[in-house]
Write a protein that holds these residues in place. Structure first.
Motif: not given
Length: 441
Positions: A7-12, A14-15, A30, A33, A37, A61
């Motif tokens: 969810s964080v990697m897709r930008g949906e 925040g942490y 964190e 993630v 990256k 991913q």
């Protein structure tokens, strides 16, 4: 964690939102993630394609050209094996042979060796690590470290279905024949009070300090016996103090509870003649007669059961005496079940308050009646007495108040127990427990 990272990697999310939504630590999220990256030198999807999903978890991913390996370390034992181990711990605790953390770590190592498991336990010390113990505790939240109470072997062996069943058969017959109601059912017992309280409450101190002290009057104190009595309706009789003295001194009863009396004996313990004197007061207070009898439950002390003066006086005044089975008062006696512990705690608090209010002075026999009286008033509540009789099954009469767990300690005397050693016998006992016949029982 895999869904949170995705969810964080897709930008949906925040942490913080992802950590709250998927119930994972934000700091760990964190860190994961950052590992996911794109960076040079990261393993690609082809590198981990041969890894089985059954052995390890990973995040894939679709927009990235690599896979980050995630997930916990694989446990040594399977879920079924750990459940069997947890069940064994509870069974041993029921039989008063509790497993300590050290015993559990030794048992885990021996069992892993026996099953041929791949593990990282210490082979030199032959013990599992503290990390395994911590993980096992997390996976089995029904287990908790508790400070055990000392239970004598006599109590463990005597409190069994046969003895308790006979007592309740007799109690049921007596109650039905005489038609006793709650205000007619009494319990009396002696308790010892010392200048130095038996119970100490926890106090705050510096965390790194190894030893913490508290002010007391002396290192050891004389014992003062006190006779206590109440009924199933929540009515309390004024206590009787037995001071360890040969001569009477009225100043010892200054500020005592209303209606309390004092007796004196060099030993400070209950004597046959003192109990007979108290018993005559009890007959007057309970208003017992042959036309309106009462039931008095008491332990089988020689001052009670071998006191002919008390027995004949009880017959003449309509008091039915019923003794508890030997070594069973810790569960059957209402006073022990609900009243004595809070009384001890309150007495400790009263002594601490008195010492702070009187710096440079110590508690003597002349302050005991006042301090005990204050603690007695706080502990002698109606709900305490009612719950004591209910918890012990005395009133309402409930022969089924105790379950299999309560009788479990007595099962040790029904069959031979293997000799206990620090290492070997723990595993031997657990191994025999794992046999189908023993496990089903």
């Amino acid at each position: 964690m895999r869904f949170a990272v995705d969810s964080v990697m897709r930008g949906e999310m925040g942490y913080k939102k992802a950590a709250d939504s998927f119930k994972v630590p934000q700091s760990t999220l964190e860190r994961r993630v950052k590992l996911v990256k794109p960076q040079a030198g990261r393993p690609t999807a082809a590198d981990v394609q041969a890894v089985s999903d059954k052995d390890i978890l990973y995040v894939e991913q679709p927009n990235l050209n690599f896979v980050q390996i995630l997930g916990p370390i694989k446990t040594v034992f399977s879920v079924e094996e750990e459940n069997l181990l947890a069940d064994y711990i509870l069974k041993m605790e029921e039989r008063l042979f509790g497993i300590t953390t050290y015993d559990l770590r030794v048992l885990a190592y021996q069992w892993a060796e026996k099953l041929g498991k791949v593990h990282s336990f210490s082979k030199t010390k032959e013990i599992a690590g503290k990390d395994w113990l911590s993980g096992f505790s997390i996976r089995h939240p029904q287990l908790a470290l508790r400070k055990p109470e000392a239970t004598s072997a006599a109590r463990a062996a005597t409190f069994n279905k046969v003895n308790v069943g006979k007592f309740f058969d007799l109690l049921t017959r007596v109650v039905e024949e005489n038609g006793f109601t709650p205000e007619k059912i009494y319990n009396c017992d002696e308790t010892g009070v010392t200048i130095v309280p038996k119970h100490r409450s926890n106090i705050f101190s510096l965390k790194v300090r190894k030893q913490v002290g508290v002010l007391t009057s002396t290192e050891r104190g004389n014992t003062i016996t006190i006779e206590v009595c109440f009924n199933a309706a929540g009515t309390y009789m004024a206590p009787t103090f037995i001071f360890p003295r040969a001569r009477a001194n009225n100043q010892l009863m200054n500020n005592c509870p209303p209606g309390a009396t004092a007796k004196y004996h060099p030993s400070g313990w209950m004597q046959s003649e003192i109990f007979f004197s108290w018993f005559k007061r009890f007959v007057m207070w309970s208003r017992a007669t042959k036309d309106s009898p009462v039931l008095l439950l008491l332990e089988g002390h020689f001052t009670h059961t071998k006191n002919m003066a008390v027995i004949y006086y009880a017959r003449d005044n309509g008091v039915v005496l019923l003794c508890f089975p030997p070594h069973c008062t810790h569960r059957l006696q209402p006073l022990d079940e609900r009243f004595m512990k809070p009384l001890s705690v309150f007495y400790d608090q009263e002594v601490a308050i008195w010492l702070r209010s009187n710096p440079g002075r110590v508690v003597t026999q002349f302050q005991v009646s006042k301090l005990y009286g204050s603690a007695f008033v706080r502990a002698a509540t109606m709900i305490t007495a009612i719950n004591g009789f209910r918890k012990s099954g005395i009133w309402p009469v409930n022969p089924y108040v105790f379950g299999e767990h309560d009788y479990a300690p007595s099962e040790n005397t029904d069959r031979p127990v293997p000799p206990f050693t620090r290492r070997g016998s723990i595993f031997q006992s657990f191994r025999s427990y794992c046999q189908p016949t023993n496990y089903n029982t």
